[in-house]
Motif scaffolding. Structure first.
Motif, PDB file in Angstrom:
ATOM      1  N   TYR A  12       3.166 -16.253  -6.644  1.00 15.38           N
ATOM      2  CA  TYR A  12       2.907 -15.116  -7.504  1.00 15.38           C
ATOM      3  C   TYR A  12       4.074 -14.150  -7.363  1.00 15.38           C
ATOM      4  N   THR A  13       4.434 -13.509  -8.412  1.00 20.58           N
ATOM      5  CA  THR A  13       5.425 -12.452  -8.322  1.00 20.58           C
ATOM      6  C   THR A  13       4.714 -11.148  -8.583  1.00 20.58           C
ATOM      7  N   VAL A  14       4.881 -10.243  -7.657  1.00 23.64           N
ATOM      8  CA  VAL A  14       4.219  -8.958  -7.753  1.00 23.64           C
ATOM      9  C   VAL A  14       5.297  -7.902  -7.859  1.00 23.64           C
ATOM     10  N   VAL A  15       5.302  -7.156  -8.945  1.00 24.71           N
ATOM     11  CA  VAL A  15       6.271  -6.086  -9.096  1.00 24.71           C
ATOM     12  C   VAL A  15       5.748  -4.879  -8.343  1.00 24.71           C
ATOM     13  N   VAL A  16       6.518  -4.437  -7.380  1.00 29.15           N
ATOM     14  CA  VAL A  16       6.157  -3.259  -6.611  1.00 29.15           C
ATOM     15  C   VAL A  16       6.775  -2.073  -7.324  1.00 29.15           C
ATOM     16  N   CYS A  17       5.938  -1.183  -7.826  1.00 26.77           N
ATOM     17  CA  CYS A  17       6.408  -0.048  -8.610  1.00 26.77           C
ATOM     18  C   CYS A  17       7.307   0.858  -7.784  1.00 26.77           C
ATOM     19  N   ARG A  51      15.081  -6.603  -7.812  1.00 23.46           N
ATOM     20  CA  ARG A  51      15.557  -6.836  -6.448  1.00 23.46           C
ATOM     21  C   ARG A  51      14.356  -7.381  -5.669  1.00 23.46           C
ATOM     22  N   CYS A  52      14.388  -8.671  -5.398  1.00 32.21           N
ATOM     23  CA  CYS A  52      13.200  -9.374  -4.907  1.00 32.21           C
ATOM     24  C   CYS A  52      13.379  -9.921  -3.497  1.00 32.21           C
ATOM     25  N   GLY A  53      12.282  -9.937  -2.773  1.00 30.47           N
ATOM     26  CA  GLY A  53      12.200 -10.587  -1.473  1.00 30.47           C
ATOM     27  C   GLY A  53      10.888 -11.358  -1.414  1.00 30.47           C
ATOM     28  N   GLU A  54      10.674 -12.093  -0.343  1.00 36.70           N
ATOM     29  CA  GLU A  54       9.458 -12.896  -0.209  1.00 36.70           C
ATOM     30  C   GLU A  54       8.631 -12.412   0.970  1.00 36.70           C
ATOM     31  N   ILE A  55       7.327 -12.488   0.810  1.00 39.19           N
ATOM     32  CA  ILE A  55       6.396 -12.267   1.910  1.00 39.19           C
ATOM     33  C   ILE A  55       5.369 -13.386   1.843  1.00 39.19           C
ATOM     34  N   HIS A  56       5.214 -14.101   2.938  1.00 37.94           N
ATOM     35  CA  HIS A  56       4.189 -15.136   3.030  1.00 37.94           C
ATOM     36  C   HIS A  56       2.971 -14.491   3.667  1.00 37.94           C
ATOM     37  N   ALA A  57       2.038 -14.060   2.831  1.00 35.62           N
ATOM     38  CA  ALA A  57       0.874 -13.308   3.315  1.00 35.62           C
ATOM     39  C   ALA A  57       0.108 -14.069   4.393  1.00 35.62           C
ATOM     40  N   ALA A  58       0.056 -15.373   4.315  1.00 36.14           N
ATOM     41  CA  ALA A  58      -0.678 -16.163   5.298  1.00 36.14           C
ATOM     42  C   ALA A  58      -0.026 -16.127   6.676  1.00 36.14           C
ATOM     43  N   ARG A  59       1.256 -15.810   6.715  1.00 36.96           N
ATOM     44  CA  ARG A  59       1.980 -15.788   7.988  1.00 36.96           C
ATOM     45  C   ARG A  59       2.062 -14.384   8.587  1.00 36.96           C
ATOM     46  N   VAL A  60       1.568 -13.403   7.861  1.00 44.74           N
ATOM     47  CA  VAL A  60       1.562 -12.018   8.333  1.00 44.74           C
ATOM     48  C   VAL A  60       0.108 -11.614   8.522  1.00 44.74           C
ATOM     49  N   PRO A  61      -0.279 -11.143   9.708  1.00 39.02           N
ATOM     50  CA  PRO A  61      -1.667 -10.705   9.883  1.00 39.02           C
ATOM     51  C   PRO A  61      -2.040  -9.660   8.834  1.00 39.02           C
ATOM     52  N   MET A  62      -3.234  -9.788   8.297  1.00 38.53           N
ATOM     53  CA  MET A  62      -3.697  -8.930   7.208  1.00 38.53           C
ATOM     54  C   MET A  62      -3.481  -7.434   7.498  1.00 38.53           C
ATOM     55  N   GLU A  63      -3.698  -7.030   8.743  1.00 36.11           N
ATOM     56  CA  GLU A  63      -3.562  -5.604   9.074  1.00 36.11           C
ATOM     57  C   GLU A  63      -2.116  -5.112   8.992  1.00 36.11           C
ATOM     58  N   TYR A  64      -1.148  -6.034   8.856  1.00 37.87           N
ATOM     59  CA  TYR A  64       0.259  -5.645   8.725  1.00 37.87           C
ATOM     60  C   TYR A  64       0.795  -5.778   7.303  1.00 37.87           C
ATOM     61  N   LYS A  73      10.003  -2.301   0.514  1.00 39.36           N
ATOM     62  CA  LYS A  73      10.374  -1.218  -0.406  1.00 39.36           C
ATOM     63  C   LYS A  73      11.468  -0.349   0.205  1.00 39.36           C
ATOM     64  N   ALA A  74      11.370  -0.080   1.507  1.00 37.52           N
ATOM     65  CA  ALA A  74      12.382   0.729   2.187  1.00 37.52           C
ATOM     66  C   ALA A  74      13.753   0.053   2.168  1.00 37.52           C
ATOM     67  N   MET A  75      13.777  -1.287   2.089  1.00 38.10           N
ATOM     68  CA  MET A  75      15.040  -2.024   1.998  1.00 38.10           C
ATOM     69  C   MET A  75      15.616  -1.985   0.590  1.00 38.10           C
ATOM     70  N   GLY A  76      14.887  -1.387  -0.346  1.00 33.22           N
ATOM     71  CA  GLY A  76      15.385  -1.295  -1.709  1.00 33.22           C
ATOM     72  C   GLY A  76      14.818  -2.346  -2.652  1.00 33.22           C
ATOM     73  N   LEU A  77      13.849  -3.127  -2.181  1.00 35.75           N
ATOM     74  CA  LEU A  77      13.255  -4.137  -3.056  1.00 35.75           C
ATOM     75  C   LEU A  77      12.247  -3.492  -3.999  1.00 35.75           C
ATOM     76  N   ASN A  78      12.180  -3.980  -5.222  1.00 37.89           N
ATOM     77  CA  ASN A  78      11.184  -3.495  -6.176  1.00 37.89           C
ATOM     78  C   ASN A  78      10.253  -4.617  -6.637  1.00 37.89           C
ATOM     79  N   THR A  79      10.452  -5.804  -6.094  1.00 38.78           N
ATOM     80  CA  THR A  79       9.646  -6.966  -6.453  1.00 38.78           C
ATOM     81  C   THR A  79       9.425  -7.817  -5.208  1.00 38.78           C
ATOM     82  N   VAL A  80       8.235  -8.375  -5.089  1.00 36.60           N
ATOM     83  CA  VAL A  80       7.922  -9.260  -3.975  1.00 36.60           C
ATOM     84  C   VAL A  80       7.390 -10.567  -4.539  1.00 36.60           C
ATOM     85  N   CYS A  81       7.961 -11.656  -4.084  1.00 36.91           N
ATOM     86  CA  CYS A  81       7.446 -12.973  -4.417  1.00 36.91           C
ATOM     87  C   CYS A  81       6.568 -13.377  -3.241  1.00 36.91           C
ATOM     88  N   ALA A  82       5.305 -13.604  -3.504  1.00 37.95           N
ATOM     89  CA  ALA A  82       4.354 -13.902  -2.429  1.00 37.95           C
ATOM     90  C   ALA A  82       3.836 -15.322  -2.579  1.00 37.95           C
TER      91      ALA A  82
END
Length: 113
Positions: A12-17, A51-64, A73-82
């Motif tokens: 999924y590609t999620v545009v982070v506003c 400006r896109c990066g990836e996050i594998h939600a299954a590999r990151v504990p939900m609370e993080y 977002k702090a790195m300047g990304l405006n899109t996340v591919c999950a």
């Protein structure tokens, strides 16, 4: 041998506003437009560079999740591919899980914020 559905992932590609959305009612939501211009992507008619990066939600504990998205977002990304791994959602044939660590909808809601 595992079924082919265990091998594939759903992307999924999620545009982070560009900032957190103010608390508003659904009836007050602003509609945005996205188009492909001659040379650029256009968000609300203005040039938009993805400006896109990836996050594998299954590999990151939900609370993080929120923290990791804030760091992206702090790195300047405006899109996340999950990537969401199907074997997390269907651990056994016909048994589906969409809660807790496998709550993709919650990950997307956090990303929209």
């Amino acid at each position: 041998m595992k079924s082919i559905r265990y091998i594939f992932t759903v992307a999924y590609t999620v545009v982070v506003c560009c900032g957190p959305l103010p608390a508003i009612r659904a009836s007050e939501l602003v509609r945005h437009t996205f188009a492909i211009g001659t040379n650029d992507f256009l968000l609300d008619g203005q040039r938009f560079q993805i400006r896109c990066g990836e996050i594998h939600a299954a590999r990151v504990p939900m609370e993080y999740w929120r923290h990791r998205l804030q760091m992206a977002k702090a790195m300047g990304l405006n899109t996340v591919c999950a990537y969401f791994f199907w074997n997390l959602h269907e651990p056994h044939p016909g048994e589906y899980v969409w809660t807790g660590q496998a709550d993709d909808a919650e990950f997307c809601r956090i990303a929209q914020e």
